[in-house]
Design a protein around this motif. Structure first.
Motif, PDB file in Angstrom:
ATOM      1  N   ILE A 245       0.849  -1.190   0.000  1.00  0.00           N
ATOM      2  CA  ILE A 245       0.000   0.000   0.000  1.00  0.00           C
ATOM      3  C   ILE A 245       0.883   1.238   0.000  1.00  0.00           C
ATOM      4  CG2 ILE A 245      -1.752   1.278   1.293  1.00  0.00           C
ATOM      5  CD1 ILE A 245      -2.816  -1.454   2.202  1.00  0.00           C
ATOM      6  N   THR A 246       0.686   2.109  -0.989  1.00  0.00           N
ATOM      7  CA  THR A 246       1.563   3.290  -1.092  1.00  0.00           C
ATOM      8  C   THR A 246       0.836   4.532  -0.610  1.00  0.00           C
ATOM      9  OG1 THR A 246       0.905   3.445  -3.386  1.00  0.00           O
ATOM     10  CG2 THR A 246       3.031   2.479  -2.937  1.00  0.00           C
TER      11      THR A 246
ATOM     12  N   GLU B 326      22.225   4.218  -4.025  1.00  0.00           N
ATOM     13  CA  GLU B 326      21.337   3.678  -5.059  1.00  0.00           C
ATOM     14  C   GLU B 326      20.450   2.572  -4.462  1.00  0.00           C
ATOM     15  OE1 GLU B 326      19.477   3.858  -8.186  1.00  0.00           O
ATOM     16  OE2 GLU B 326      21.227   5.168  -7.990  1.00  0.00           O
ATOM     17  N   LYS B 330      16.289   2.628  -3.802  1.00  0.00           N
ATOM     18  CA  LYS B 330      15.411   1.557  -4.286  1.00  0.00           C
ATOM     19  C   LYS B 330      14.617   0.971  -3.112  1.00  0.00           C
ATOM     20  CE  LYS B 330      15.695  -2.443  -7.341  1.00  0.00           C
ATOM     21  NZ  LYS B 330      15.729  -3.718  -6.678  1.00  0.00           N
ATOM     22  N   ARG B 333      11.885   3.290  -1.984  1.00  0.00           N
ATOM     23  CA  ARG B 333      10.736   3.269  -2.892  1.00  0.00           C
ATOM     24  C   ARG B 333       9.885   2.008  -2.684  1.00  0.00           C
ATOM     25  NH1 ARG B 333      13.614   4.116  -7.555  1.00  0.00           N
ATOM     26  NH2 ARG B 333      13.453   1.903  -7.993  1.00  0.00           N
ATOM     27  N   GLU B 334      10.582   0.890  -2.507  1.00  0.00           N
ATOM     28  CA  GLU B 334       9.844  -0.374  -2.475  1.00  0.00           C
ATOM     29  C   GLU B 334       9.395  -0.805  -1.087  1.00  0.00           C
ATOM     30  OE1 GLU B 334      12.503  -2.925  -4.491  1.00  0.00           O
ATOM     31  OE2 GLU B 334      12.082  -2.002  -6.424  1.00  0.00           O
ATOM     32  N   LYS B 337       8.409   3.521   1.480  1.00  0.00           N
ATOM     33  CA  LYS B 337       7.339   4.361   0.987  1.00  0.00           C
ATOM     34  C   LYS B 337       6.091   3.498   0.794  1.00  0.00           C
ATOM     35  CE  LYS B 337       6.487   7.206  -2.994  1.00  0.00           C
ATOM     36  NZ  LYS B 337       6.948   7.064  -4.365  1.00  0.00           N
ATOM     37  N   ALA B 338       6.272   2.406   0.055  1.00  0.00           N
ATOM     38  CA  ALA B 338       5.160   1.476  -0.115  1.00  0.00           C
ATOM     39  C   ALA B 338       5.154   0.581   1.120  1.00  0.00           C
ATOM     40  CB  ALA B 338       5.373   0.642  -1.359  1.00  0.00           C
ATOM     41  N   ARG B 339       3.998   0.333   1.621  1.00  0.00           N
ATOM     42  CA  ARG B 339       3.896  -0.411   2.853  1.00  0.00           C
ATOM     43  C   ARG B 339       3.385  -1.819   2.551  1.00  0.00           C
ATOM     44  NH1 ARG B 339       0.096   0.205   6.605  1.00  0.00           N
ATOM     45  NH2 ARG B 339      -1.014   1.657   5.294  1.00  0.00           N
ATOM     46  N   VAL B 340       4.152  -2.832   2.952  1.00  0.00           N
ATOM     47  CA  VAL B 340       3.627  -4.191   2.839  1.00  0.00           C
ATOM     48  C   VAL B 340       2.863  -4.406   4.126  1.00  0.00           C
ATOM     49  CG1 VAL B 340       4.165  -6.597   2.373  1.00  0.00           C
ATOM     50  CG2 VAL B 340       5.847  -4.850   1.888  1.00  0.00           C
TER      51      VAL B 340
END
Lengths: 246, 348
Positions: A245-246, B326, B330, B333-334, B337-340
């Motif tokens: 979820i972003t 770098e 990455k 971003r993965e 920021k994006a939440r699992v």
């Protein structure tokens, strides 16, 4: 002593290779209907739910209910030795498991049952809005394509198409699926939802998908993805993957 | 340093996992504990720490930078918790540590004279000292990396435990067991040293994995309440009563607490045999000074600032730093920021 026989040992090899990527240990429950395993990885992102009906086994001798606790890292080493046309025979009692791979030769392995309490897990409650059924080979190919470019994959459903896309640092990949192009067997879109998942979890399924008859993907907006892998004889291996979820 | 509960941790209460098993988890790391580990571990074979051209130590920055990136790459969401001013009753322990470091410095000099490399390494590690300048720099680096940190009013471990207890973090992270006594539901150990490590004094390498200790499972396995566990800690010795009760080891402590049973009885028993204010220490573990004034938010790494701190100021290898940045970008971003999310939400 409980005893099971299954004609195709390699099928179990590939299913277990995928399961082992999710959980290190697990408890199979065997009752009068068949064999079950439901377990979740320690970070609770991916869940495995296996069911194989007793009719699919050539021998299924279980008195009432039995549990079989295994360390998957240990048994996968044995199952990797399963050759084409090998039959699988599995016997176990409270303390040991006897695995026999029978083909051109007979190879017998004995290992201890581990001590692991059986915890009953509920099934996640999700209302799915997109359902796509495909040949298992198509599913494996898509995941391999997506793995090349990024670590997350976005599923986007349109009326009659399903798009899988991944955005890497410099590369992008997009796969288009539809019944029209015959890479989907069925597509049912109740709502044009779009959700992302980590590719690494989908990759875990590839080995098991290789020997499945078909793969059906279910998902909805910001909800887990469910993948049903159907096997010969009515076996089903289901994976649930938490969304990004972003 | 810290209370030593190692012998009491029942096998049912701990679990060895891989870094990737912690994916998506917020872990409140004891910053001082981590920085000390880096200072002690990241050294040349003779014990010389990493230094820049001007002779300033950089081991802590190297560890903080590369180790944190390893964690976020695996999806772990770290937040560092820094110690504030120590509570008054920690004075004796702090003096003891200073003495130990002075002694180690003396032995290190001896080892240098006799060119005893193994001893040089051993004593150099024990001399590791974190100056306030080093701490401030670590904070600047974290800020540039986009990794949140929290300033505790007093003990970092107490604040980390508080954050985990509130559910703002999944676990506390430290090598010490104190946060368990402060009530953290889970403690993750070995995060600063995960991987292949050399055993001290031997030419043997082992693979170290993160270890999760669950407070509830521990209390159940030992059949104790948290209050009783704190008192066992005090019997064995904490930062507030170094050494504990003379002649009392893990087994005796466990037996004593179970036999005496009641909190007041145990406190009286210990107070009759020591100089320290046991009630005060007990109360501190139950209600330490902590703050609600914190935000746990990850942000985009600021490459220019990272480069300035590591390469321009401290002579880190620019190519290595660029590559690591770098990887951090990455991972941000993965994983940050994006939440699992965990499947827990759908088990309702």
């Amino acid at each position: 002593m409980a005893k099971l026989q299954f004609m195709n040992a390699r099928l179990w090899r590939f299913m277990i290779e995928s399961i082992e990527k999710v959980i290190a240990e697990g408890v199979f429950v065997l009752d009068k209907n068949g064999l079950k395993l439901r377990a979740i990885d320690p970070s609770k992102i991916m869940m495995v739910d296996l069911y194989y009906p007793k009719e699919a086994f050539s021998t299924y001798n279980i008195e009432e209910e039995a549990t079989l606790a295994v360390n998957f890292e240990d048994i996968i080493r044995i199952f990797r030795r399963a050759l084409k046309n090998d039959t699988l025979e599995l016997d176990f009692n409270d303390s040991h498991i006897y695995i026999s791979l029978q083909g051109k030769g007979i190879r017998n392995f004995k290992l201890p049952q581990i001590q692991l309490p059986y915890e009953k897990l509920p099934e996640p409650k999700v209302g799915f809005t997109v359902h796509a059924k495909m040949m298992s080979s198509i599913f494996s190919d898509i995941i391999r394509d997506i793995e090349l470019t990024g670590s997350s994959v976005t599923f986007t459903a349109k009326q009659d198409k399903l798009y899988l896309s991944s955005l890497g640092d410099i590369e992008e990949a997009e796969v288009e699926l539809s019944t029209e192009k015959q890479n989907l067997i069925e597509l049912d879109v109740e709502s044009e939802d779009s959700t992302s998942y980590s590719v690494i979890y989908l990759s875990n399924m590839v080995k098991a998908a290789k020997v499945a008859e078909s793969v059906t993907i279910h998902y909805s907006e910001d909800a887990p993805l469910k993948a049903d892998l159907e096997y010969i004889g009515g076996g089903r291996l289901t994976f649930y993957v938490s969304p990004l979820i972003t | 340093m810290g209370v030593n509960l190692r012998e009491l941790i029942a096998s049912e209460a701990k679990k060895e996992v891989d870094l990737r098993d912690l994916k998506g988890r917020i872990i409140a790391l004891d910053a001082y504990n981590m920085l000390y580990q880096f200072l002690a571990a990241i050294r040349q074979p003779d014990g010389t720490p990493l230094m820049d051209r001007e002779g300033r130590i950089t081991s802590h920055l190297s560890g903080l930078f590369y180790r944190t990136i390893n964690m976020v790459e695996e999806g772990i969401k770290p937040v560092y918790v820094f110690d504030g001013s120590p509570p008054e009753m920690k004075k004796a322990e702090i003096e003891k540590r200073l003495e130990a470091k002075l002694e180690a410095t003396r032995k290190y000099r001896e080892a240098v004279e006799t060119r005893d490399i193994e001893s040089m390494r051993k004593y150099a590690q024990a001399t590791a000292r974190l100056t306030s300048e080093m701490v401030e720099e670590a904070k600047l680096l974290l800020k540039a990396m986009g990794i949140p940190y929290i300033q505790a009013p007093q003990e970092g471990e107490a604040q980390a435990a508080y954050i985990a207890r509130k559910g703002d973090a999944w676990a506390s992270g430290s090598q010490d067991y104190d946060s368990i006594l402060f009530g953290a539901p889970r403690l993750v150990r070995n995060l600063g040293i995960t991987g292949r490590r050399k055993l001290p004094g031997k030419d043997v390498y082992i693979d170290i994995k993160p270890e999760i200790i669950e407070l509830n499972l521990l209390l159940r396995a030992l059949d104790l309440s948290r209050e009783q566990l704190i008192l066992i800690g005090i019997l064995l010795g904490t930062d507030y009563n170094p050494g504990g009760l003379k002649g009392v080891g893990s087994k005796t402590a466990l037996k004593l607490v179970k036999t005496l049973g009641g909190i007041d009885e145990i406190i009286e028993y210990i107070e009759a045999r020591t100089e320290v204010d046991v009630r005060k220490i007990f109360d501190y573990f139950m209600n330490p000074v902590v703050t609600d004034d914190y935000d746990i938010l990850w942000s985009q790494p600021d490459e220019k600032s990272i480069y300035k701190i590591l390469v321009e100021t401290h002579d880190f290898n620019p190519t290595r730093v660029e590559k690591a940045v770098e990887r951090l970008r990455k991972a941000y971003r993965e994983n940050l920021k994006a939440r699992v999310t965990s499947l827990d939400r759908w088990f309702g």
